[in-house]
Scaffold this motif. Structure first.
Motif, short mmCIF file in Angstrom:
data_model
loop_
_atom_site.label_atom_id
_atom_site.label_comp_id
_atom_site.label_asym_id
_atom_site.label_seq_id
_atom_site.Cartn_x
_atom_site.Cartn_y
_atom_site.Cartn_z
N MET A 1 0.84 -1.16 0.00
CA MET A 1 0.00 0.00 0.00
C MET A 1 0.90 1.24 0.00
O MET A 1 1.85 1.32 0.77
N SER A 2 0.61 2.21 -0.83
CA SER A 2 1.43 3.42 -0.93
C SER A 2 1.16 4.36 0.25
O SER A 2 0.16 4.21 0.97
N VAL A 3 2.04 5.32 0.41
CA VAL A 3 1.87 6.31 1.49
C VAL A 3 0.57 7.08 1.28
O VAL A 3 -0.17 7.35 2.23
N GLU A 4 0.29 7.43 0.04
CA GLU A 4 -0.95 8.17 -0.26
C GLU A 4 -2.17 7.35 0.14
O GLU A 4 -3.13 7.88 0.72
N ASP A 5 -2.14 6.04 -0.14
CA ASP A 5 -3.24 5.16 0.26
C ASP A 5 -3.39 5.12 1.78
O ASP A 5 -4.50 5.13 2.31
N GLU A 6 -2.26 5.06 2.47
CA GLU A 6 -2.30 5.03 3.94
C GLU A 6 -2.89 6.32 4.49
O GLU A 6 -3.71 6.30 5.42
N LEU A 7 -2.49 7.45 3.93
CA LEU A 7 -3.03 8.73 4.38
C LEU A 7 -4.53 8.83 4.11
O LEU A 7 -5.28 9.37 4.93
N THR A 8 -4.97 8.29 2.98
CA THR A 8 -6.40 8.29 2.67
C THR A 8 -7.16 7.41 3.66
O THR A 8 -8.25 7.77 4.11
N THR A 9 -6.59 6.28 4.03
CA THR A 9 -7.20 5.39 5.02
C THR A 9 -7.32 6.10 6.37
O THR A 9 -8.36 6.03 7.03
N ILE A 10 -6.26 6.79 6.76
CA ILE A 10 -6.30 7.55 8.01
C ILE A 10 -7.39 8.61 7.95
O ILE A 10 -8.14 8.80 8.91
N ARG A 12 -10.16 8.57 6.23
CA ARG A 12 -11.47 7.92 6.39
C ARG A 12 -11.75 7.57 7.85
O ARG A 12 -12.86 7.75 8.34
N CYS A 13 -10.72 7.09 8.53
CA CYS A 13 -10.88 6.76 9.96
C CYS A 13 -11.19 8.00 10.78
O CYS A 13 -12.02 7.96 11.69
N LEU A 14 -10.54 9.11 10.44
CA LEU A 14 -10.81 10.37 11.14
C LEU A 14 -12.24 10.84 10.88
O LEU A 14 -12.90 11.37 11.79
N ASP A 15 -12.71 10.65 9.66
CA ASP A 15 -14.11 11.00 9.34
C ASP A 15 -15.07 10.16 10.17
O ASP A 15 -16.06 10.68 10.71
N ASP A 16 -14.78 8.85 10.29
CA ASP A 16 -15.60 7.96 11.13
C ASP A 16 -15.57 8.41 12.59
O ASP A 16 -16.59 8.41 13.27
N MET A 17 -14.38 8.78 13.05
CA MET A 17 -14.25 9.21 14.43
C MET A 17 -15.04 10.50 14.67
O MET A 17 -15.70 10.64 15.71
N ASP A 18 -15.03 11.42 13.72
CA ASP A 18 -15.82 12.65 13.86
C ASP A 18 -17.31 12.34 13.99
O ASP A 18 -18.00 12.95 14.81
N ARG A 19 -17.80 11.40 13.19
CA ARG A 19 -19.21 11.02 13.29
C ARG A 19 -19.51 10.43 14.67
O ARG A 19 -20.53 10.74 15.29
N SER A 20 -18.60 9.61 15.17
CA SER A 20 -18.80 9.01 16.49
C SER A 20 -18.76 10.07 17.58
O SER A 20 -19.55 10.02 18.54
N ILE A 21 -17.89 11.03 17.45
CA ILE A 21 -17.81 12.11 18.44
C ILE A 21 -19.09 12.92 18.43
O ILE A 21 -19.60 13.30 19.48
N ARG A 22 -19.64 13.19 17.25
CA ARG A 22 -20.91 13.93 17.16
C ARG A 22 -22.02 13.18 17.88
O ARG A 22 -22.82 13.78 18.61
N ARG A 23 -22.07 11.86 17.68
CA ARG A 23 -23.09 11.06 18.37
C ARG A 23 -22.89 11.12 19.90
O ARG A 23 -23.85 11.22 20.65
N LEU A 24 -21.63 11.07 20.33
CA LEU A 24 -21.35 11.18 21.76
C LEU A 24 -21.78 12.53 22.30
O LEU A 24 -22.36 12.62 23.39
N GLU A 25 -21.51 13.58 21.54
CA GLU A 25 -21.91 14.92 21.96
C GLU A 25 -23.42 15.03 22.09
O GLU A 25 -23.92 15.71 22.98
N GLN A 26 -24.16 14.36 21.22
CA GLN A 26 -25.62 14.39 21.30
C GLN A 26 -26.10 13.69 22.57
O GLN A 26 -27.08 14.12 23.18
N ARG A 27 -25.41 12.63 22.95
CA ARG A 27 -25.83 11.89 24.15
C ARG A 27 -25.33 12.52 25.44
O ARG A 27 -26.04 12.56 26.44
N LEU A 28 -24.08 13.00 25.42
CA LEU A 28 -23.47 13.50 26.65
C LEU A 28 -23.49 15.02 26.77
O LEU A 28 -23.24 15.56 27.85
N GLY A 29 -23.74 15.68 25.66
CA GLY A 29 -23.69 17.15 25.65
C GLY A 29 -22.30 17.63 25.28
O GLY A 29 -21.31 16.94 25.48
#
Length: 96
Positions: A1-10, A12-29
């Motif tokens: 896997m190239s460095v560019e592919d790895e950065l793209t994977t990271i 995507r993971c950060l985007d997923d983490m942002d969605r999870s954080i938003r859901r947490l914020e809705q539940r916890l404030g």
């Protein structure tokens, strides 16, 4: 896997983490220190990945390397130091 592919994977993971954080914020404030801290840390990770992309981390390693400079083991010419002063001691002609 190239460095560019790895950065793209990271990214995507950060985007997923942002969605999870938003859901947490809705539940916890949004006011809790812990949630704000997680949000801030996620932002720092996003900035770091952007810096990696911007600094050319995606370039192949052989292109980013600089030429090696060889330094001789031969002694330097003493005339280079003729008028030099020892740092912190002052001139040889004057007492410190």
């Amino acid at each position: 896997m190239s460095v560019e592919d790895e950065l793209t994977t990271i990214q995507r993971c950060l985007d997923d983490m942002d969605r999870s954080i938003r859901r947490l914020e809705q539940r916890l404030g949004k006011g809790g220190l812990e949630v704000r801290r997680v949000r801030t840390d996620a932002g720092h990770l996003r900035e770091s990945v952007a810096l990696l992309r911007g600094n050319g981390a995606a370039r192949p390693a052989d292109q980013s390397r600089q030429a090696m400079v060889l330094v001789s083991d031969a002694p330097y010419d003493a005339s280079l130091w003729k008028d030099a002063e020892d740092e912190g001691l002052g001139s040889r002609r004057h007492a410190p």
